[in-house]
Enzyme design. Sequence first.
Site, PDB file in Angstrom:
ATOM      1  N   GLU C  62       0.825  -1.213   0.000  1.00  0.00           N
ATOM      2  CA  GLU C  62       0.000   0.000   0.000  1.00  0.00           C
ATOM      3  C   GLU C  62       0.856   1.257   0.000  1.00  0.00           C
ATOM      4  O   GLU C  62       0.564   2.235  -0.684  1.00  0.00           O
ATOM      5  CB  GLU C  62      -0.941   0.004   1.202  1.00  0.00           C
ATOM      6  CG  GLU C  62      -2.154  -0.915   1.054  1.00  0.00           C
ATOM      7  CD  GLU C  62      -1.825  -2.386   1.294  1.00  0.00           C
ATOM      8  OE1 GLU C  62      -0.687  -2.700   1.679  1.00  0.00           O
ATOM      9  OE2 GLU C  62      -2.725  -3.232   1.089  1.00  0.00           O
ATOM     10  N   HIS C 131     -10.517  -7.006   8.883  1.00  0.00           N
ATOM     11  CA  HIS C 131     -11.120  -6.507   7.644  1.00  0.00           C
ATOM     12  C   HIS C 131     -12.404  -5.724   7.904  1.00  0.00           C
ATOM     13  O   HIS C 131     -13.140  -5.434   6.987  1.00  0.00           O
ATOM     14  CB  HIS C 131     -11.478  -7.680   6.710  1.00  0.00           C
ATOM     15  CG  HIS C 131     -10.323  -8.510   6.290  1.00  0.00           C
ATOM     16  ND1 HIS C 131      -9.680  -9.385   7.139  1.00  0.00           N
ATOM     17  CD2 HIS C 131      -9.675  -8.583   5.101  1.00  0.00           C
ATOM     18  CE1 HIS C 131      -8.699  -9.979   6.482  1.00  0.00           C
ATOM     19  NE2 HIS C 131      -8.667  -9.510   5.251  1.00  0.00           N
TER      20      HIS C 131
END
Lengths: 466, 81, 325
Positions: C62, C131
Amino acid sequence: MNERAEFVMPSLGADMESGAVAEWLVKPGDRVRKGDVIAVIDTDKATIEVESFHTGTVESLLVGTGRRVPVGTALAVIVGTPPAAEPVSPEPVPARPLRKRARPRRPTPARLPTPNAPHVPSPVASPLVRHLAEQRGVDIARVRGTGPHGRVTRADVEHVEPPPQAKVSPRAKASPLARRLAAQFGVDLADVHGTGRAGAIRAQDVREAAERGAGPRPPEAVEEAARPPAEPVEVRAVPEADLERRREAMRQAIARAMAKSKREIPHYYLSATVDLTGALAWLRERNRDLPVSRRLLPAALLLKAAARAAAEVPRLNGFWVDDAFVPGKAVHLGVAISLKGGGLIAPALHDAARLAIEDLMAALKDLVSRARTGRLRGAEMTEATITVTNLGDQGVEAVHGVIYPPQVALVGFGKILDRPWAVDGLLGVRPLVTVTLAADHRATDGYTGGRFLGIVDRLLNQPETL
Amino acid sequence: MTPQQARELITSALSQVAPDTDPAALPRDADIRDALELDSLDFLTYVQTLSESSGCRIEEDDYPAFATIAGGADFLAVHAT
Amino acid sequence: MSAATTTYREAMREAIREALRRDDRVFLMGEDVGAYGGCFAVSLGLLEEFGPERIRDTPLSEAAFVGASIGAALGGMRPIVEIMTVNFSLLALDQILNNAATLLHMSGGQLNVPLVIRMTTGAGRQLAAQHSHSLEGWYAHIPGLRILAPATIEDARNMLWPALEDPDPVLIFEHGSLYGMSGQPRPGPVDITSAALRRSGKDITLIAYGGTTGKALAAADALSAEGIEADVIDLRVLRPLDDATIVESVGNTHRAVIVDEGWRSGSLSAEIGTRIVEQAFYQLDAPIQRVCTAEVPVPYARHLEEAALPQVPSIVAAAREAVAS
């Protein structure tokens, strides 16, 4: 260090030249605090409760009841307590030993006891300050706030010496909105039954109390008991000769104010016709399911629209003083009320632009009833920033009014009449009202006045936003 | 409610909104708003007082009946229990 | 644009497709956005339509691809970056906070970063703690970013283009439970500055955004059956907050319930509550109520996850409490 202060005949309106004490609510030796109602004054127009601007002990009463004296005449002498115990003394706050964590205080302008100066109608304070006041046995209603917009600050409460015999009553648990409405309606929260959790007082409880007439707050029970029994406390019937005298005096007062207005104020006049179809339909729908006591009159919508428009056009909301315009701090809407038996009075609905419509209706009922029974408060007589006159009930179509000095504008509403009116190229019959504006050309020009009427029109066409 | 009771409620309500007058002396078909110089707020108070004292619900549509003493008394005699 | 029935996922894809067609500086970059069609299938088919130059699969890094997109934006491109979920965006937080949000100010106004970052947020699908968190409130803390939370198909379809037109970084948070929602979007454009009043009532204000908006509307329906009429505000824009809409509504209803899928402590709901107290204190007729996620990492087990999240009955109960207290 004891200061002697004079309690003088206040000016309760630009047109007031003299007045008489109708009733003393204190006697020599009584302790008074700033904000206590200590006398009832008869002006040419009304009977008004007047508050002390000093804290201390009444030394002597100089003028007996019934004697007419000019504004400014000393009526009583109050011997002050030392300034440290006085929240705001007439002089600038003197240096005093500061507390350990004293924060720098904003310099407070000296508040001279000028009865003409608009004063804050009711205290606004944070929950913490109210809690502190309760702990110290300080009645917050009697503390002059030095914070923004007259808020009572922690320091203000800490600087008040608790009254020796202060009876600590548990503070009512009430929502901020309920407190604001209670202050607005002059309802004492102690008289209100709370229906929220753990008896918390909510806005609706205050509205219902105001409907029942729980207020305005009577003088402290302690003071009531201290008063000698010989002192007449009941309302006396006014002899016919006095009524006649008062009517005559009121005529003179109106004559002075209106002559001054027409002599000094270059009026300009504008008018507009507003279609009330939507407003009346909305009102009808809203009133349908309500008991009579909670129904709204068209007048409430008209007043609210005028107040909101005044808030949007601040140049029309205020005073012309010493060749300059001084804007009003909020919209205090003067409402012209004709008195039974003749005469006219225009007390203020405080902060009308921000009152919810049902609160404005309740405040209007309260104001009219007190104006007619002669129990208005000083602040209501002096603080109006713009006035509305509504002669519609008489069948008048339009009012070209005379401005009440030192205000700079007067709004008139005529009768709501069914008239032919073209909408989208078709002729129909519609309820119309003529709205007029008389404004001071020194303060504004016709363009500004036109904007005001345009806003009134727009607001009355969106009644649900009022 | 008998017509007599209705008239008494009406006279009493009128005395409250117009304290310096003598409503009992009014003709039964006079327009009370003109005769007693009632404005819209007075009239609302009048209707409110009557609604509370008679226990009878009064709609806005019914207001015209209360323009006169006779009209109000007839309305209450029919609708109030 | 057709008014045919579509899903939130398809609306988002259509928005990306439109942006790619309208402006050749626009490209999409992220993990599995190309060949796999996106972890939530938002970009399915776009690789075939626009080719690998404009639909770029990236390594699982990321920090690297968000950093690269900032460079591309500085170089005149208009990147759309997809981060799989807000949880993983923390790996790129340094790039987002220390570069994207600050360069304009540190360069004395010379360097705009016209970047759009999309990411999934929220729980409710048994994806477990790593998540499922709702961290958009953290991003709403950061000056220099604009934070959007589309809760409707219209906003999913129409918020992307104005976000790309914004010369500064914009983060779009898509609640994972919304992708399958279907409906007929009204054609745009929409603003990315204001909150929306999704329902009007006079008794209480329910304030929600993103994944909780639908729950707040369902709660309002249930409350209406009890005679309590609610204003429902969909915040839409989490930074800068539209205070005016909130304060106006509370000024009418005098009561507020704030629904936030973030944790209560130090949350967006805390910020909104404070602003109401600052700006509308004297309008309040009851204590402000908050419905937030329980202060635990979001559980995996279905019944525990359901119990941890704001739900329609808890919103209804909070509103009843506000009206009664």
